[in-house]
Design a protein around this motif. Structure first.
Motif, PDB file in Angstrom:
ATOM      1  N   PRO A  56     -33.965  60.279  88.662  1.00 32.36           N
ATOM      2  CA  PRO A  56     -34.082  60.926  89.971  1.00 32.36           C
ATOM      3  C   PRO A  56     -34.332  59.938  91.109  1.00 32.36           C
ATOM      4  CG  PRO A  56     -36.093  61.244  88.701  1.00 32.36           C
ATOM      5  CD  PRO A  56     -35.108  60.561  87.793  1.00 32.36           C
ATOM      6  N   ASP A  57     -33.752  60.277  92.262  1.00 28.21           N
ATOM      7  CA  ASP A  57     -34.052  59.545  93.488  1.00 28.21           C
ATOM      8  C   ASP A  57     -35.267  60.198  94.149  1.00 28.21           C
ATOM      9  OD1 ASP A  57     -33.124  61.876  94.739  1.00 28.21           O
ATOM     10  OD2 ASP A  57     -31.242  60.969  95.400  1.00 28.21           O
ATOM     11  N   ASP A  58     -35.554  59.831  95.373  1.00 28.88           N
ATOM     12  CA  ASP A  58     -36.716  60.378  96.070  1.00 28.88           C
ATOM     13  C   ASP A  58     -36.605  61.875  96.327  1.00 28.88           C
ATOM     14  OD1 ASP A  58     -37.859  57.862  96.077  1.00 28.88           O
ATOM     15  OD2 ASP A  58     -37.065  57.360  98.065  1.00 28.88           O
ATOM     16  N   SER A  59     -35.385  62.409  96.290  1.00 33.33           N
ATOM     17  CA  SER A  59     -35.166  63.844  96.485  1.00 33.33           C
ATOM     18  C   SER A  59     -35.125  64.612  95.169  1.00 33.33           C
ATOM     19  CB  SER A  59     -33.849  64.074  97.236  1.00 33.33           C
ATOM     20  OG  SER A  59     -33.885  63.440  98.489  1.00 33.33           O
ATOM     21  N   GLY A  60     -35.275  63.902  94.052  1.00 35.75           N
ATOM     22  CA  GLY A  60     -35.239  64.559  92.747  1.00 35.75           C
ATOM     23  C   GLY A  60     -33.856  64.726  92.167  1.00 35.75           C
ATOM     24  N   ARG A  61     -32.828  64.206  92.833  1.00 35.21           N
ATOM     25  CA  ARG A  61     -31.453  64.294  92.335  1.00 35.21           C
ATOM     26  C   ARG A  61     -31.163  63.109  91.420  1.00 35.21           C
ATOM     27  NH1 ARG A  61     -27.073  66.176  96.460  1.00 35.21           N
ATOM     28  NH2 ARG A  61     -26.020  65.597  94.573  1.00 35.21           N
ATOM     29  N   ASN A  63     -29.543  60.299  90.893  1.00 33.32           N
ATOM     30  CA  ASN A  63     -28.740  59.342  91.652  1.00 33.32           C
ATOM     31  C   ASN A  63     -29.058  57.894  91.321  1.00 33.32           C
ATOM     32  OD1 ASN A  63     -26.958  60.849  93.253  1.00 33.32           O
ATOM     33  ND2 ASN A  63     -28.586  61.377  94.682  1.00 33.32           N
TER      34      ASN A  63
END
Length: 146
Positions: A56-61, A63
Motif C-alpha cells: 500500500p501507498d499512503d492512500s492504502g492503494r 501502488n
C-alpha cells in the motif's frame, strides 16, 4: 515458471526443525519450474516479482513494489505449483522440469535475486520444508514467466 507470491508480515522456512530462511515484512515466493523454462523466463519472473505493486501507498492503494516497501524476499521451491489438475483426482507432474533442471533454474533465480535485491532468504531445494507465515491482507497472486 510459476511464482505464487504472498505479501507477508513475516515468514520463515524450517528444515529438520531448524530455520534456514526468514524475513519480516515482504514477499514469500513459492517457485515452480516447468520443463520448458529457461534463464530468460526466470529473469522475467524475477523482474515481475520485484516490481509487482502489492504494497500500500499512503492512500492504502496497492501502488508500491517490494523495493519501494523496503521488504524482504523469501524464495521456496514448490514443484506442486506446476501440477496438472484438470483431470481426475490425482495431480500429474509431467509438465515439471527434471530435478536437475529445476534445481539449476531455482539456484539461478536465487542468485539473480540476491544480485539485484536484498534481503533475500531461501529454502533448501528438494527438502521437506515447513513454512510459517502471516499473510498480510491476505494478498496472494500467481505470476507466470510466459
Amino acid at each position: 515458471m510459476k511464482g505464487l507470491i504472498q505479501r507477508v508480515s513475516r515468514a520463515r522456512v524450517d528444515v529438520a526443525g531448524k530455520s534456514v530462511g526468514a524475513i519480516d515484512r515482504g514477499l514469500l515466493l513459492l517457485l515452480g519450474v516447468e520443463a520448458q523454462d529457461t534463464c530468460e523466463g526466470a529473469d522475467k519472473l524475477l523482474h515481475n516479482v520485484l516490481n509487482y505493486r502489492v504494497f500500500p501507498d499512503d492512500s492504502g492503494r496497492m501502488n508500491r513494489n517490494l523495493q519501494q516497501a523496503g521488504g524482504g524476499l523469501l524464495v521456496v521451491s514448490q514443484f506442486t505449483l506446476v501440477a496438472e489438475t484438470g483431470r481426475g483426482l490425482r495431480p500429474s507432474f509431467s509438465r515439471g522440469a527434471s530435478p536437475g533442471q529445476a534445481e539449476a533454474l531455482y539456484n539461478y533465480f536465487v542468485a539473480q535475486a540476491q544480485a539485484r535485491f536484498a534481503p533475500v532468504a531461501c529454502g533448501v531445494f528438494a527438502q521437506d520444508m515447513q513454512i510459517s507465515l502471516v499473510n498480510d491482507g491476505p494478498v496472494t497472486f500467481l505470476l507466470e514467466a510466459g
